[in-house]
Design a protein around this motif. Structure first.
Motif, short mmCIF file in Angstrom:
data_model
loop_
_atom_site.label_atom_id
_atom_site.label_comp_id
_atom_site.label_asym_id
_atom_site.label_seq_id
_atom_site.Cartn_x
_atom_site.Cartn_y
_atom_site.Cartn_z
N GLU A 27 32.65 -48.93 37.10
CA GLU A 27 34.01 -48.84 37.61
C GLU A 27 34.49 -50.24 37.99
OE1 GLU A 27 31.19 -48.97 40.87
OE2 GLU A 27 31.26 -47.70 39.10
N LEU A 28 35.78 -50.45 37.91
CA LEU A 28 36.33 -51.77 38.21
C LEU A 28 36.46 -51.95 39.72
CD1 LEU A 28 39.04 -52.08 35.45
CD2 LEU A 28 36.77 -53.09 35.51
N ARG A 29 36.15 -53.14 40.17
CA ARG A 29 36.27 -53.48 41.59
C ARG A 29 37.28 -54.61 41.75
NH1 ARG A 29 30.16 -53.34 44.00
NH2 ARG A 29 29.84 -51.11 43.77
N ARG A 30 37.45 -55.05 42.96
CA ARG A 30 38.50 -55.99 43.32
C ARG A 30 38.47 -57.30 42.52
NH1 ARG A 30 39.37 -57.83 49.54
NH2 ARG A 30 41.20 -59.12 49.22
N PHE A 31 37.32 -57.91 42.35
CA PHE A 31 37.24 -59.22 41.71
C PHE A 31 36.81 -59.17 40.25
CE2 PHE A 31 36.71 -60.23 46.25
CZ PHE A 31 37.79 -61.09 46.38
N ASP A 32 36.77 -58.00 39.66
CA ASP A 32 36.33 -57.90 38.26
C ASP A 32 37.31 -58.58 37.30
OD1 ASP A 32 34.02 -56.67 38.94
OD2 ASP A 32 34.71 -54.65 38.47
N GLY A 33 38.59 -58.59 37.63
CA GLY A 33 39.56 -59.29 36.78
C GLY A 33 39.31 -60.78 36.77
N LEU A 34 38.97 -61.32 37.92
CA LEU A 34 38.65 -62.74 38.03
C LEU A 34 37.36 -63.07 37.29
CD1 LEU A 34 39.30 -65.51 39.30
CD2 LEU A 34 37.95 -64.80 41.26
N LEU A 35 36.35 -62.21 37.42
CA LEU A 35 35.09 -62.45 36.73
C LEU A 35 35.23 -62.28 35.22
CD1 LEU A 35 32.66 -60.70 39.22
CD2 LEU A 35 32.95 -63.15 38.86
N MET A 89 21.99 -46.70 33.72
CA MET A 89 22.09 -45.25 33.65
C MET A 89 20.91 -44.55 34.30
SD MET A 89 23.87 -44.65 29.95
CE MET A 89 24.10 -42.92 30.25
N PHE A 90 19.87 -45.28 34.64
CA PHE A 90 18.70 -44.66 35.27
C PHE A 90 18.74 -44.81 36.79
CE2 PHE A 90 14.25 -44.63 36.66
CZ PHE A 90 13.90 -43.38 36.21
N CYS A 91 18.91 -46.03 37.29
CA CYS A 91 18.88 -46.25 38.74
C CYS A 91 20.27 -46.44 39.34
CB CYS A 91 17.99 -47.45 39.08
SG CYS A 91 18.63 -49.04 38.56
N TRP A 92 21.33 -46.50 38.53
CA TRP A 92 22.73 -46.59 38.94
C TRP A 92 23.08 -47.87 39.67
CZ3 TRP A 92 26.43 -43.54 37.09
CH2 TRP A 92 26.02 -42.36 36.46
N ARG A 93 22.29 -48.92 39.53
CA ARG A 93 22.66 -50.20 40.14
C ARG A 93 23.68 -50.90 39.27
NH1 ARG A 93 17.18 -52.38 42.95
NH2 ARG A 93 16.87 -50.49 44.15
N ARG A 94 24.51 -51.70 39.90
CA ARG A 94 25.62 -52.37 39.23
C ARG A 94 25.27 -53.82 38.95
NH1 ARG A 94 30.94 -54.46 40.15
NH2 ARG A 94 32.47 -53.26 39.01
N TYR A 95 25.55 -54.26 37.71
CA TYR A 95 25.27 -55.63 37.29
C TYR A 95 26.43 -56.15 36.46
CZ TYR A 95 20.49 -54.27 38.41
OH TYR A 95 19.37 -53.83 39.06
N TYR A 96 26.36 -57.42 36.12
CA TYR A 96 27.31 -58.05 35.20
C TYR A 96 26.52 -58.68 34.07
CZ TYR A 96 30.94 -57.63 38.73
OH TYR A 96 31.84 -57.14 39.63
N TRP A 97 27.08 -58.65 32.88
CA TRP A 97 26.50 -59.44 31.80
C TRP A 97 27.59 -60.15 31.03
CZ3 TRP A 97 23.88 -54.64 29.40
CH2 TRP A 97 24.74 -53.96 28.59
N PHE A 98 27.17 -61.20 30.32
CA PHE A 98 28.12 -62.00 29.54
C PHE A 98 28.49 -61.26 28.27
CE2 PHE A 98 25.93 -65.25 32.02
CZ PHE A 98 27.02 -65.92 32.54
#
Length: 70
Positions: A34-42, A53-62
């Motif tokens: 889901e999009l968060r506040r600073f995702d547009g900037l990132l 999809m297994f542990c539901w932790r949120r990450y970023y990738w290039f």
């Protein structure tokens, strides 16, 4: 000291580099997060939010492709 040995600050986004594997559970399956506040900037730095999809932790990738192109 390894990067995995320390405590990662909660305010700092976690990056996944190659191979695209969850550092917590070693899963290779991800979905769009889901999009968060600073995702547009990132997004200006080609960072895409994903969620394991297994542990539901949120990450970023290039990524060099837009979300609509996938």
């Amino acid at each position: 000291m390894s990067a995995h040995d320390g405590v990662w600050p909660a305010w700092m986004p976690r990056l996944i580099l190659i191979p695209r594997e969850c550092p917590s559970c070693a899963s290779h399956k991800f979905k769009h997060a889901e999009l968060r506040r600073f995702d547009g900037l990132l997004a200006m730095f080609a960072l895409k939010p994903v969620r394991c999809m297994f542990c539901w932790r949120r990450y970023y990738w290039f990524t060099l492709r837009s979300r609509d192109a996938e």
